[in-house]
Design an enzyme around this catalytic site. Sequence first.
Site, PDB file in Angstrom:
ATOM      1  N   GLN A   1       0.766  -1.163   0.146  1.00 40.64           N
ATOM      2  CA  GLN A   1       0.021   0.125  -0.052  1.00 40.64           C
ATOM      3  C   GLN A   1       0.913   1.026  -0.003  1.00 40.64           C
ATOM      4  O   GLN A   1       2.071   1.352   0.196  1.00 40.64           O
ATOM      5  CB  GLN A   1      -0.977  -0.053   1.329  1.00 40.64           C
ATOM      6  CG  GLN A   1      -0.257  -0.108   2.442  1.00 40.64           C
ATOM      7  CD  GLN A   1      -1.175  -0.604   3.728  1.00 40.64           C
ATOM      8  OE1 GLN A   1      -1.112   0.305   4.758  1.00 40.64           O
ATOM      9  NE2 GLN A   1      -1.841  -1.637   3.682  1.00 40.64           N
TER      10      GLN A   1
ATOM     11  N   GLU B   1       4.179   7.774   8.548  1.00 41.08           N
ATOM     12  CA  GLU B   1       3.977   6.797   9.790  1.00 41.08           C
ATOM     13  C   GLU B   1       5.575   6.401   9.637  1.00 41.08           C
ATOM     14  O   GLU B   1       6.408   6.476   9.040  1.00 41.08           O
ATOM     15  CB  GLU B   1       3.095   5.780   9.563  1.00 41.08           C
ATOM     16  CG  GLU B   1       3.480   4.798   8.267  1.00 41.08           C
ATOM     17  CD  GLU B   1       2.206   3.800   7.987  1.00 41.08           C
ATOM     18  OE1 GLU B   1       1.115   4.191   8.456  1.00 41.08           O
ATOM     19  OE2 GLU B   1       2.374   2.810   7.354  1.00 41.08           O
TER      20      GLU B   1
ATOM     21  N   HIS C   1       4.726   0.000   0.688  1.00 45.96           N
ATOM     22  CA  HIS C   1       5.348  -0.679   1.894  1.00 45.96           C
ATOM     23  C   HIS C   1       4.391  -1.645   2.458  1.00 45.96           C
ATOM     24  O   HIS C   1       3.144  -1.573   1.914  1.00 45.96           O
ATOM     25  CB  HIS C   1       5.293   0.200   3.221  1.00 45.96           C
ATOM     26  CG  HIS C   1       4.162   1.032   3.703  1.00 45.96           C
ATOM     27  ND1 HIS C   1       3.778   2.325   3.102  1.00 45.96           N
ATOM     28  CD2 HIS C   1       3.294   0.727   4.740  1.00 45.96           C
ATOM     29  CE1 HIS C   1       2.860   2.370   3.410  1.00 45.96           C
ATOM     30  NE2 HIS C   1       2.224   1.745   4.429  1.00 45.96           N
TER      31      HIS C   1
ATOM     32  N   ARG D   1      -4.443   0.781  -1.614  1.00 49.39           N
ATOM     33  CA  ARG D   1      -4.048  -0.488  -1.491  1.00 49.39           C
ATOM     34  C   ARG D   1      -3.676  -0.729  -3.221  1.00 49.39           C
ATOM     35  O   ARG D   1      -4.341  -0.557  -4.030  1.00 49.39           O
ATOM     36  CB  ARG D   1      -5.259  -1.448  -1.386  1.00 49.39           C
ATOM     37  CG  ARG D   1      -4.666  -2.977  -0.828  1.00 49.39           C
ATOM     38  CD  ARG D   1      -5.931  -3.834  -0.371  1.00 49.39           C
ATOM     39  NE  ARG D   1      -6.298  -3.080   0.890  1.00 49.39           N
ATOM     40  CZ  ARG D   1      -7.777  -2.573   0.923  1.00 49.39           C
ATOM     41  NH1 ARG D   1      -8.526  -2.771  -0.088  1.00 49.39           N
ATOM     42  NH2 ARG D   1      -8.283  -2.220   1.803  1.00 49.39           N
TER      43      ARG D   1
END
Length: 276
Positions: A51, A70, A128, A148
Amino acid sequence: MQPAQPQKLTPIRKTYIWGTEDWMLSWFNEGLEDVPLLIKIIKAREALSVQVHPGNAFAEEKEHKSGKTEMWYVLDCEPGAYLYYGLKHKISEDEFRKRIQNQTILEVCRKMPVKKGDVFYIPAGLLHAIGAGITVAEIQQSSDVTYRVYDYNRENANHEKRPLHIEKAALVAGFMPPLAGHRPMGPRIRKNGYSRTLLVQCPYFVVQLYEISESVTDDTAGGFQSLLILEGEGVLKTRFGEMSLKAGDSIYLPKETGDYQIIGTLQLLRSTAERK
């Protein structure tokens, strides 16, 4: 209204076809609906989808939400476990689209073996995927926008394949290998009674690993803090009183907390939000 004193938060468990997420700090916690960080413990029984996440500008325009940068801190993993972290080499947008359509995107994804304590910084735009048998702490912007691009042809309980998001992914993905590495951004600094290591610092959050052997004193003058207890046990002392700490606890310290002390033998992630 946000809590005015330290809170021990109740995790929210989410179950998926690949494993579970425990939302340790999120908009589901009462009074923290506007908190700018989302912190999870992700346990991957199977591999997660490959994704990519959008940056702020795209997410705000198309999804009316913030973007999603993130990081992962590997808490545990099975022998031989691996994940996908960015691309092996530069590719074109046309190749990216074709590889998604013919399901060969994994051929150009960088496959990384993992061990406990590894750190991965994942800015918006980086492909990732967490692999099977891995447990991570994930600290991110408070957003659930995910595009996705590959999902192993899995089906849900209703025998339906989860949708892919080829068009949006192609607009936000970077087609170069990651610029940042997968190690802590700073050295381990030893102090009396504890050590701290800067894991990730970016425009949205700062995450540090504290390894406490006796005690540490700090304050919340810079804004709220999240403490995620990874190992051990101890006591948090503030002007509001004492709070016991143990592995698995998620503590929210509002700015009003002020000075605090942690006493014990424990390991924790200390996360703060950068407001830029």
